[in-house]
Design an enzyme around this catalytic site. Sequence first.
Site, mmCIF file in Angstrom:
data_model
loop_
_atom_site.group_PDB
_atom_site.id
_atom_site.type_symbol
_atom_site.label_atom_id
_atom_site.label_comp_id
_atom_site.label_asym_id
_atom_site.label_seq_id
_atom_site.Cartn_x
_atom_site.Cartn_y
_atom_site.Cartn_z
ATOM 1 N N GLU A 261 -47.945 100.930 31.239
ATOM 2 C CA GLU A 261 -48.217 102.068 32.112
ATOM 3 C C GLU A 261 -47.645 101.771 33.489
ATOM 4 O OE1 GLU A 261 -50.428 102.176 34.851
ATOM 5 O OE2 GLU A 261 -51.429 100.247 34.663
ATOM 6 N N ARG B 265 -55.004 104.341 31.687
ATOM 7 C CA ARG B 265 -53.635 104.867 31.680
ATOM 8 C C ARG B 265 -52.812 104.351 30.506
ATOM 9 N NH1 ARG B 265 -54.378 103.803 37.253
ATOM 10 N NH2 ARG B 265 -53.290 101.804 37.078
ATOM 11 N N PHE C 59 -56.831 96.849 52.375
ATOM 12 C CA PHE C 59 -55.948 97.999 52.191
ATOM 13 C C PHE C 59 -56.691 99.312 52.429
ATOM 14 C CE2 PHE C 59 -54.431 101.316 49.237
ATOM 15 C CZ PHE C 59 -53.208 101.587 49.839
ATOM 16 N N HIS D 129 -59.166 89.264 45.293
ATOM 17 C CA HIS D 129 -58.677 90.626 45.116
ATOM 18 C C HIS D 129 -59.538 91.632 45.867
ATOM 19 C CE1 HIS D 129 -57.667 94.522 43.245
ATOM 20 N NE2 HIS D 129 -56.457 93.989 43.240
ATOM 21 N N SER E 183 -46.655 94.141 40.400
ATOM 22 C CA SER E 183 -47.271 95.008 41.404
ATOM 23 C C SER E 183 -46.573 94.787 42.741
ATOM 24 C CB SER E 183 -48.764 94.682 41.528
ATOM 25 O OG SER E 183 -49.386 95.500 42.479
ATOM 26 N N HIS F 143 -47.000 99.753 40.565
ATOM 27 C CA HIS F 143 -47.191 98.651 39.628
ATOM 28 C C HIS F 143 -46.819 99.095 38.217
ATOM 29 C CE1 HIS F 143 -51.670 99.436 38.326
ATOM 30 N NE2 HIS F 143 -50.853 99.877 37.412
#
Length: 350
Positions: free
Chosen positions: A143, A178, A306, A299, A219, A323
């Site tokens: 994906e 996805r 972000f 992470h 990514s 990504h």
Amino acid sequence: MESAIPRHLTCPRSRERRIDDDFVPPFPAWVARADASVTDVVMGYFGVQSKGLDALAKAHVALQHIVGGFSLTEGPGRHDLAHYVDEAGYDNLIAIAYWDKPQSFARWQALPAIDEWWSDEARLGDGLGYFREILSPDTERFETLFSTADRKEGVGALMAGTSAEIQEHGYWGSMRDRLPIAQTDPVEPSGMLGVCGLAPGPRRRTRISGHRNLAVIRSGQEWTETEGKERDRYLGQMEPILHAGMDFLRDEGRSIGCYASRYMRHIDASGQWLEKSFGLSYWHSLADMERWSESHPTHLAIFGTFMGIVQELNFQLKLRLYHEVTVLDSGQQDFEYVNCHPETGLMRGV
């Protein structure tokens, strides 16, 4: 808004999504759309490894030779160049190439100019290391995701179309939602990495056999168009935290199911830095990757920083993000290392 999964790969779900049908994502995102005639792709990572400035210059020549081969019959439809310094201090120059027809890749790889150079015993004694990591997923097993609709990276650049805004993003677990195969399959791993033939070591060719449902993520981010506060926030706050997270996966990732990780910077054909980077990591399973992204402090720091910047800038970003996530069957992997140090790539996993 539409589903990330194209209609021709949609089937009745036996495994539920993590969202309700009326979920609205907090910001827009898009996926690449392949024509229904595309059933499999090839993602090839072709590396040259060196140590020291003199050897690096020689490695650039070798990389140019590899890239020159891409222009031959049946060469890739897209390729990128990148550089990475690994945990042992070796420079790794990598050409990442994509084909949308495995048959074309097989014919290209079998060309005498390609096969004879790769198989030549000179590759064992010219002072450089070489590797090929070839991923060949069918379209149910990967994906893509993009923060903008006007430019695609990686395998998405081969795809003829782009979706409308999609629903399955902006929440934990969205990458599984996805994946077309995950509509009915838990994509759990089975088996383990193995060594085919010679064990890793200098002046040796080592092949690593993969296992079912090994997971891979590329990514990336591009900050070429950023300016002012956004550029300052990315380079001063976001990138150092991202770099720290990638270093954790590189150095300690095996403790959480990450076989190998590279944080790479794009370069142009002359070896100059571009304002683009990406992380590439190989995982024991999609579930291991999910656990890191959802719960590990490294992470969570990336995601939290972000989101803070996004909210500060009122969701108006020129930073481009993307990504691609792939979950491979055991026969869709081919890893070969020539004269590389034994911690290179998937050799770390054995």
